[in-house]
Scaffold this motif. Structure first.
Motif, PDB file in Angstrom:
ATOM      1  N   ARG A 159     144.246  52.718 -35.797  1.00 35.55           N
ATOM      2  CA  ARG A 159     144.882  53.150 -37.177  1.00 35.55           C
ATOM      3  C   ARG A 159     146.158  52.472 -37.553  1.00 35.55           C
ATOM      4  O   ARG A 159     146.921  51.998 -39.109  1.00 35.55           O
ATOM      5  CB  ARG A 159     145.775  54.961 -37.112  1.00 35.55           C
ATOM      6  N   ARG A 160     146.092  51.414 -36.830  1.00 36.25           N
ATOM      7  CA  ARG A 160     146.868  49.751 -37.379  1.00 36.25           C
ATOM      8  C   ARG A 160     146.644  48.887 -38.047  1.00 36.25           C
ATOM      9  O   ARG A 160     147.200  47.713 -38.127  1.00 36.25           O
ATOM     10  CB  ARG A 160     148.161  49.787 -36.524  1.00 36.25           C
ATOM     11  N   GLN A 161     145.480  48.886 -38.142  1.00 35.00           N
ATOM     12  CA  GLN A 161     143.968  47.618 -38.959  1.00 35.00           C
ATOM     13  C   GLN A 161     144.754  48.044 -40.054  1.00 35.00           C
ATOM     14  O   GLN A 161     144.854  48.564 -41.031  1.00 35.00           O
ATOM     15  CB  GLN A 161     142.572  48.385 -39.214  1.00 35.00           C
ATOM     16  N   PRO A 285     136.943  49.129 -35.705  1.00 30.04           N
ATOM     17  CA  PRO A 285     136.719  48.938 -37.380  1.00 30.04           C
ATOM     18  C   PRO A 285     135.503  49.554 -38.027  1.00 30.04           C
ATOM     19  O   PRO A 285     135.763  49.963 -39.186  1.00 30.04           O
ATOM     20  CB  PRO A 285     136.083  47.657 -37.334  1.00 30.04           C
ATOM     21  N   LEU A 286     134.427  50.476 -37.202  1.00 29.37           N
ATOM     22  CA  LEU A 286     133.579  51.135 -37.876  1.00 29.37           C
ATOM     23  C   LEU A 286     134.387  52.535 -38.550  1.00 29.37           C
ATOM     24  O   LEU A 286     133.908  52.909 -38.909  1.00 29.37           O
ATOM     25  CB  LEU A 286     132.632  51.178 -37.048  1.00 29.37           C
ATOM     26  N   SER A 287     135.183  52.966 -37.676  1.00 28.49           N
ATOM     27  CA  SER A 287     136.229  53.966 -37.298  1.00 28.49           C
ATOM     28  C   SER A 287     136.829  53.829 -38.563  1.00 28.49           C
ATOM     29  O   SER A 287     136.637  55.157 -39.620  1.00 28.49           O
ATOM     30  CB  SER A 287     136.407  54.230 -36.622  1.00 28.49           C
ATOM     31  N   PHE A 288     137.708  52.817 -39.578  1.00 29.87           N
ATOM     32  CA  PHE A 288     138.253  52.493 -40.223  1.00 29.87           C
ATOM     33  C   PHE A 288     137.298  53.140 -41.440  1.00 29.87           C
ATOM     34  O   PHE A 288     137.678  53.503 -41.583  1.00 29.87           O
ATOM     35  CB  PHE A 288     138.865  51.145 -39.972  1.00 29.87           C
ATOM     36  N   ILE A 289     136.040  52.222 -41.533  1.00 32.45           N
ATOM     37  CA  ILE A 289     135.590  52.140 -42.479  1.00 32.45           C
ATOM     38  C   ILE A 289     135.325  53.225 -43.026  1.00 32.45           C
ATOM     39  O   ILE A 289     134.524  53.737 -43.791  1.00 32.45           O
ATOM     40  CB  ILE A 289     134.276  50.888 -42.300  1.00 32.45           C
ATOM     41  N   VAL A 290     134.778  54.355 -41.923  1.00 32.20           N
ATOM     42  CA  VAL A 290     133.911  55.651 -41.619  1.00 32.20           C
ATOM     43  C   VAL A 290     135.164  56.250 -42.904  1.00 32.20           C
ATOM     44  O   VAL A 290     134.220  56.945 -43.257  1.00 32.20           O
ATOM     45  CB  VAL A 290     133.032  55.874 -40.776  1.00 32.20           C
ATOM     46  N   ALA A 296     134.067  60.322 -40.046  1.00 30.53           N
ATOM     47  CA  ALA A 296     134.528  60.632 -38.604  1.00 30.53           C
ATOM     48  C   ALA A 296     134.467  60.136 -37.924  1.00 30.53           C
ATOM     49  O   ALA A 296     133.376  59.582 -38.218  1.00 30.53           O
ATOM     50  CB  ALA A 296     135.464  61.789 -38.918  1.00 30.53           C
ATOM     51  N   ALA A 297     134.965  59.536 -36.791  1.00 29.18           N
ATOM     52  CA  ALA A 297     134.483  59.037 -35.948  1.00 29.18           C
ATOM     53  C   ALA A 297     136.100  59.651 -34.399  1.00 29.18           C
ATOM     54  O   ALA A 297     136.873  59.414 -34.940  1.00 29.18           O
ATOM     55  CB  ALA A 297     134.749  57.756 -35.778  1.00 29.18           C
ATOM     56  N   LEU A 305     140.689  55.919 -33.593  1.00 29.32           N
ATOM     57  CA  LEU A 305     141.645  55.107 -34.224  1.00 29.32           C
ATOM     58  C   LEU A 305     142.914  56.010 -33.881  1.00 29.32           C
ATOM     59  O   LEU A 305     143.910  55.048 -34.058  1.00 29.32           O
ATOM     60  CB  LEU A 305     141.881  55.620 -35.836  1.00 29.32           C
ATOM     61  N   ASP A 306     142.691  56.963 -32.820  1.00 25.65           N
ATOM     62  CA  ASP A 306     144.599  57.278 -32.689  1.00 25.65           C
ATOM     63  C   ASP A 306     143.905  56.631 -31.033  1.00 25.65           C
ATOM     64  O   ASP A 306     145.494  56.853 -30.143  1.00 25.65           O
ATOM     65  CB  ASP A 306     144.095  58.517 -32.348  1.00 25.65           C
ATOM     66  N   VAL A 307     143.406  55.798 -30.422  1.00 24.89           N
ATOM     67  CA  VAL A 307     143.285  55.609 -29.751  1.00 24.89           C
ATOM     68  C   VAL A 307     143.655  54.326 -28.978  1.00 24.89           C
ATOM     69  O   VAL A 307     143.735  53.547 -29.321  1.00 24.89           O
ATOM     70  CB  VAL A 307     141.714  55.373 -28.562  1.00 24.89           C
TER      71      VAL A 307
END
Ligand code: AHM
Ligand code: MG
Length: 351
Positions: A159-161, A285-290, A296-297, A305-307
């Motif tokens: 989530r910090r990306q 990165p793919l989770s940020f995009i989706v 969602a991912a 994104l929270d891991v």
């Protein structure tokens, strides 16, 4: 911001500059980095396109026409990216799926405030059979105080990306990226050598048409994962059956599902107890995009994104794509986790 449609001719450079204007405090460092990555993508696309000729052009199995030792394409892609971005003064360190440790910025170059994490050529085992491959990248801000990047800078939750993207080297070369203001796709025009905006503000359908999973692991999945896959296939009568489509090249499977709606799953199995895909170079990165595209991912318990990563090359189970289908994974696998039926990590198979 200027509203673009797929019919206006906009280069990636202009688009990045326009996005930067949305942030008056921006220094241009991130824009410069994205532009360098687009350049690296063009150079890799060039190599991938002639990959099938490597044996013909090379004098021997080990040497190319210049007498240089032939490199594997994934190693070459790694080098292209490092060389494209290490001297720009935007990065304080890098990490690549191809290298065991942090890649430091050479002493003679200035360090910047960002870290780059990347998979230079995902799915490279598919190159010999001419299947699309891809590059995936993630950018986070440096959080430590010293001038050089450290492990702590790399191990930040997704989530910090501040930016993430991928390039697909397919029938055409496409670059899709986000800086948190939607996900936007650019297609390489080979005659101009420019990435042109072709897919502004991508939105992925809430319910997926495609299911992308390697079915050969079925007997090695835990029962909740098997039930989830039966649900996606409509075998329990609770859902319209999804069409199975599995290229075995993550970027290609992800890209098709992003545009058409679908769910890509790589659960843990008896052989890969924590899944196969890497959290920092692939899943995050793919989770940020989706998410930017409305999808969602999850790893089966929590949002990817929270891991909180603990290792550079950490693997994770991954369920990514259309929102309702990812929610179903969370409901069916998360419930099992909460009830304590399995002590194994998310979607994974007990040790
Ligand atoms: P790689 O990073 O070594 O290329 O491996 C990742 C690839 C993904 O592109 C793809 O989704 C997955 O491995 C396929 O694995 P499998 O053959 O087990 O289905
Ligand atoms: Mg990979």
């Amino acid at each position: 911001m200027v509203k673009h449609t797929a019919t206006s001719v906009v280069t990636i450079e202009r688009f990045i500059i326009e996005q930067e204007k949305l942030h008056p405090e921006a220094t241009g460092e991130l824009s410069g980095l994205l532009y360098d990555l687009a350049l690296a993508a063009k150079m890799i696309a060039n190599k991938v396109r002639s990959a099938g000729l490597a044996d013909i052009l090379g004098a021997t199995d080990l040497e190319n026409v210049q007498g240089e030792t032939q490199q594997k394409l994934d190693v070459l892609a790694n080098e292209i990216i490092v060389k494209a971005v290490d001297h720009g003064g935007r990065l304080c360190a890098m990490a690549s799926e191809e290298e065991p440790d942090i890649i430091e910025i050479p002493e003679n170059f200035r360090c910047g405030k960002y870290c780059l994490l990347f998979d230079p050529l995902d799915g490279s085992s598919n190159i010999d059979v001419n299947v699309p491959v891809g590059t995936i990248f993630s950018v986070v801000r440096k959080i430590t105080r010293g001038s050089r990047g450290e492990m702590e800078d790399m191990l930040q939750p997704g989530r910090r990306q501040v930016a993430a993207g991928y390039v697909i080297y397919g029938s055409s070369t496409m670059l899709v990226y986000t800086t948190g203001q939607g996900a936007h796709g650019f297609t390489l025009d080979p005659s101009l050598g420019e990435f042109l905006l072709s897919h502004p503000n991508i939105r992925t359908p809430d319910v997926g048409r495609y299911l992308s999973v390697n079915d050969s692991y079925h007997s090695q999945w835990e029962p909740p994962v098997q039930n989830l896959m039966n649900y996606y296939r409509g075998q329990d009568g609770n859902r319209q059956p999804m069409n199975t489509r599995y290229v075995g090249s993550l970027v290609a499977d992800f890209h098709r599902n992003l545009l058409g709606g679908g769910l890509f799953a790589y659960p843990a199995n008896r052989r890969n107890k924590h899944g196969k895909l890497r959290l920092l170079y692939e899943a995050s990165p793919l989770s940020f995009i989706v998410e930017q595209a409305g999808g969602a991912a999850t790893d089966g318990i929590q949002r990817i994104l929270d891991v909180q990563p603990t290792e550079l090359h950490q693997r994770t189970p991954l369920f990514i794509g259309s929102k309702n289908d990812v929610d179903a994974a969370l409901a069916m696998l998360g419930a099992q986790h909460k009830s304590g039926d399995s002590l194994a990590p998310v979607g994974s198979v007990g040790a």
